[in-house]
Design an enzyme around this catalytic site. Structure first.
Site, mmCIF file in Angstrom:
data_model
loop_
_atom_site.group_PDB
_atom_site.id
_atom_site.type_symbol
_atom_site.label_atom_id
_atom_site.label_comp_id
_atom_site.label_asym_id
_atom_site.label_seq_id
_atom_site.Cartn_x
_atom_site.Cartn_y
_atom_site.Cartn_z
ATOM 1 N N MET A 55 0.823 -1.195 0.000
ATOM 2 C CA MET A 55 0.000 0.000 0.000
ATOM 3 C C MET A 55 0.865 1.256 0.000
ATOM 4 S SD MET A 55 -2.926 1.226 2.730
ATOM 5 C CE MET A 55 -1.834 1.906 3.959
ATOM 6 N N LEU A 71 -5.843 7.137 -2.042
ATOM 7 C CA LEU A 71 -6.457 6.119 -1.205
ATOM 8 C C LEU A 71 -7.981 6.179 -1.284
ATOM 9 C CD1 LEU A 71 -5.149 5.196 2.295
ATOM 10 C CD2 LEU A 71 -7.569 5.681 2.023
ATOM 11 N N LEU A 77 -10.591 -0.478 -2.147
ATOM 12 C CA LEU A 77 -10.314 -0.254 -0.735
ATOM 13 C C LEU A 77 -11.474 0.442 -0.036
ATOM 14 C CD1 LEU A 77 -7.886 -0.490 1.353
ATOM 15 C CD2 LEU A 77 -7.574 1.946 0.921
ATOM 16 N N ARG A 95 -9.351 15.816 5.589
ATOM 17 C CA ARG A 95 -8.580 15.071 6.571
ATOM 18 C C ARG A 95 -7.088 15.373 6.534
ATOM 19 N NH1 ARG A 95 -11.366 13.850 10.545
ATOM 20 N NH2 ARG A 95 -9.612 12.548 11.184
ATOM 21 N N TYR A 103 1.375 11.998 11.142
ATOM 22 C CA TYR A 103 2.656 11.567 10.568
ATOM 23 C C TYR A 103 3.815 12.356 11.173
ATOM 24 C CZ TYR A 103 0.854 8.200 7.236
ATOM 25 O OH TYR A 103 0.292 7.079 6.681
ATOM 26 N N SER A 110 6.150 8.203 6.913
ATOM 27 C CA SER A 110 6.197 6.754 7.096
ATOM 28 C C SER A 110 7.558 6.199 6.687
ATOM 29 C CB SER A 110 5.104 6.093 6.252
ATOM 30 O OG SER A 110 5.244 4.681 6.279
ATOM 31 N N ARG A 144 0.781 1.339 -3.883
ATOM 32 C CA ARG A 144 -0.558 1.577 -4.426
ATOM 33 C C ARG A 144 -0.970 3.040 -4.308
ATOM 34 N NH1 ARG A 144 -4.303 2.428 -6.747
ATOM 35 N NH2 ARG A 144 -6.269 1.302 -7.006
ATOM 36 N N TYR A 145 -0.563 3.713 -3.209
ATOM 37 C CA TYR A 145 -1.068 5.062 -2.966
ATOM 38 C C TYR A 145 0.017 6.105 -2.728
ATOM 39 C CZ TYR A 145 -4.939 1.937 -1.896
ATOM 40 O OH TYR A 145 -5.862 0.943 -1.970
ATOM 41 N N CYS A 181 -8.489 -9.263 -0.911
ATOM 42 C CA CYS A 181 -8.855 -8.602 -2.167
ATOM 43 C C CYS A 181 -8.615 -7.098 -2.072
ATOM 44 C CB CYS A 181 -10.323 -8.861 -2.490
ATOM 45 S SG CYS A 181 -10.731 -10.603 -2.668
ATOM 46 N N HIS A 257 -4.795 -5.833 10.895
ATOM 47 C CA HIS A 257 -5.762 -4.839 10.430
ATOM 48 C C HIS A 257 -7.095 -5.524 10.180
ATOM 49 C CE1 HIS A 257 -7.509 -1.417 8.460
ATOM 50 N NE2 HIS A 257 -6.375 -0.738 8.499
ATOM 51 N N ASP A 334 7.481 -1.340 9.943
ATOM 52 C CA ASP A 334 6.812 -0.281 10.692
ATOM 53 C C ASP A 334 6.141 0.725 9.764
ATOM 54 O OD1 ASP A 334 7.107 -0.754 13.467
ATOM 55 O OD2 ASP A 334 9.244 -0.264 13.332
ATOM 56 N N GLU A 337 0.311 2.336 11.441
ATOM 57 C CA GLU A 337 -0.475 1.454 12.304
ATOM 58 C C GLU A 337 0.327 0.890 13.473
ATOM 59 O OE1 GLU A 337 -1.080 1.477 9.065
ATOM 60 O OE2 GLU A 337 -3.260 1.574 8.825
ATOM 61 N N GLU A 341 -0.693 4.073 15.916
ATOM 62 C CA GLU A 341 -1.895 3.460 16.484
ATOM 63 C C GLU A 341 -1.573 2.540 17.657
ATOM 64 O OE1 GLU A 341 -5.832 0.880 15.171
ATOM 65 O OE2 GLU A 341 -4.384 1.484 13.654
ATOM 66 N N CYS A 394 -13.652 -14.705 -4.967
ATOM 67 C CA CYS A 394 -14.528 -14.849 -3.809
ATOM 68 C C CYS A 394 -15.939 -15.224 -4.280
ATOM 69 C CB CYS A 394 -14.579 -13.548 -3.015
ATOM 70 S SG CYS A 394 -13.019 -13.091 -2.248
ATOM 71 N N CYS A 397 -17.869 -12.169 -5.260
ATOM 72 C CA CYS A 397 -17.179 -11.156 -6.066
ATOM 73 C C CYS A 397 -18.016 -10.744 -7.265
ATOM 74 C CB CYS A 397 -15.829 -11.687 -6.542
ATOM 75 S SG CYS A 397 -14.897 -10.533 -7.580
ATOM 76 N N CYS A 402 -11.396 -7.376 -11.239
ATOM 77 C CA CYS A 402 -10.760 -8.495 -10.547
ATOM 78 C C CYS A 402 -10.718 -9.724 -11.449
ATOM 79 C CB CYS A 402 -11.518 -8.802 -9.259
ATOM 80 S SG CYS A 402 -10.904 -10.231 -8.356
#
Length: 415
Positions: A55, A71, A77, A95, A103, A110, A144-145, A181, A257, A334, A337, A341, A394, A397, A402
């Site tokens: 991610m 995201l 997601l 946000r 952060y 990160s 991904r993001y 997924c 998660h 790391d 999260e 978190e 799935c 699905c 997919c």
């Protein structure tokens, strides 16, 4: 709402988040490419691109806005339906300032890019030694993001001499040990999308070869012995911090998660695979301690897989059980999260920081990196494009994307 959205992205800030960015805000630069990859005459099947999928996370506070925008735009997601293009940018914009402060609280960004690039580079060094027939192995990271994004990674592959009529082999190696997924599936869908855009119209060469990159996938590895051993040794090291007379009574809380129950009920394999990892680790430990599996990062009003990690810690403390060890069992390095978190919220607000502890993340653990190399060599030796499990959708699905992505990767013919 789907899996691995940082819970911080949708909930109010705590006062401990109001820290100023530090000098660690410096951007982690992409791994430099020292030379274009060309076939090695000493190897029979090289070169091989090894692409780590994850991610990702913003490496600096300034990258948080773009990270959240991507995201919230991902329907795999965060399914927002027909309002995705409107609600996604609205939520991410509102946000961003608050998440930037979170952060900042963990050092200005990160560390997941730093660790991903390190892990991939070190794994490739081992692969050059243990799999010379597929050498040289070239490390790539596709987030991904966040940077380096999947499309940028693919463009770098082409610039380095893969594809564009030259063929070549690439392995998409998920860094989520347990398949979902919403994580591995979303990353593979994104990889397939950019493959189609950048290479999908490539015609056959004069000799009949198509000249595009040949892809294969390592899609899950929840009980690999090296992964299990790395977790087990880190747990044993943390237990040594407790007095001998209390050590075997410490409760091990494996934390992963969470998933919305709508995703679980659709048939996502993630909960079962996380449970398999926990069981394998406890077997390796000889079931030395009592344990439970709990789930973190629930967001929004919909039902999620539980019990939640923070609630579990609070309930055990209320029952008099104050010796607790948290184990982030679904993360390989790391990131927000673990560092915010778990460390700042769950442990920091428990009132018992001296007895509630967290196991060190895998990060640069040499046992873990050796496990990655072993997984890759086994995959390269197998000659298969994907596992049989990956091609199974799935039961619930309904995603055409997919379906097409899975069909593409399963149909790859490897030399």
């Amino acid at each position: 709402m789907a899996f691995r959205l940082p819970a911080a992205a949708l909930r109010p800030l705590r006062s401990s988040a109001l820290l100023k960015p530090t000098a660690q805000q410096t951007r982690w630069r992409a791994t430099p490419t020292p030379f274009p990859v060309t076939p090695d005459t000493t190897s029979s099947r090289g070169p091989t691109a090894m692409v780590f999928l994850n991610m990702g996370g913003p490496s600096t506070v300034d990258e948080v806005g773009d990270f959240l925008s991507r995201l919230f735009a991902d329907g795999d997601l965060i399914p927002l339906g027909r309002l995705q293009s409107y609600l996604g940018p609205l939520i991410s914009k509102r946000r961003t300032p608050k998440i930037q402060k979170q952060y900042a609280a963990i050092g200005g960004g990160s560390p997941i890019r730093k660790w991903s690039e390190h892990q991939c580079e070190e794994m490739c060094k081992l692969l050059d030694q243990i799999s010379p027939e597929t050498a040289p192995h070239k490390p790539y990271v596709a987030f991904r993001y966040a940077n380096p994004l999947t499309e940028h990674m693919y463009q770098q592959l082409l610039a380095d001499g893969f594809g564009n009529g030259k063929g070549g082999r690439a392995v998409a190696f998920t860094q989520y040990p347990q398949y979902s997924c919403s994580t591995t599936g979303s990353s593979l869908n994104e990889l397939w999308k950019w493959r189609q855009r950048l290479e999908g119209k490539a015609g056959p060469l004069d000799d009949g070869r198509d000249g595009t990159i040949k892809w294969s996938v390592i899609d899950r590895w929840p009980v690999h012995p090296g992964l299990v051993e790395a977790f087990a040794q880190n747990i044993e090291a943390k237990l040594q911090e407790y007095p001998p007379e209390r050590r075997d009574k410490v409760v091990l809380l494996f934390s992963a998660h969470s998933l919305p129950m709508s995703v679980v009920n659709r048939g996502d394999p993630y909960p079962a695979e996380v449970g398999a990892t926990v069981h394998a680790v406890m077997q390796r430990l000889g079931h030395s301690n009592p344990y439970r599996l709990c789930w973190q990062s629930q967001v929004g009003p919909q039902p999620w897989l539980g019990p939640q990690t923070q609630m579990s810690v609070e309930e055990y403390i209320a029952k008099g059980q104050k010796d607790l060890v948290l184990i982030p069992i679904a993360f390989t390095s790391d990131h927000i999260e673990t560092l915010y978190e778990l460390d700042e919220e769950v442990i920091g607000e428990s009132g018992h920081k001296d007895t509630v502890k967290r196991v060190e993340s895998l990060n640069g653990n040499p046992i873990f990196i050796k496990a990655l190399a072993d997984l890759a060599k086994t995959h390269l030796d197998s000659g298969i494009a994907t596992s049989p499990q990956m091609s199974l959708r799935c039961p619930g699905c309904k995603s055409d994307r997919c379906h097409e992505s899975k069909k593409f990767f399963a149909a790859q013919e490897l030399a």
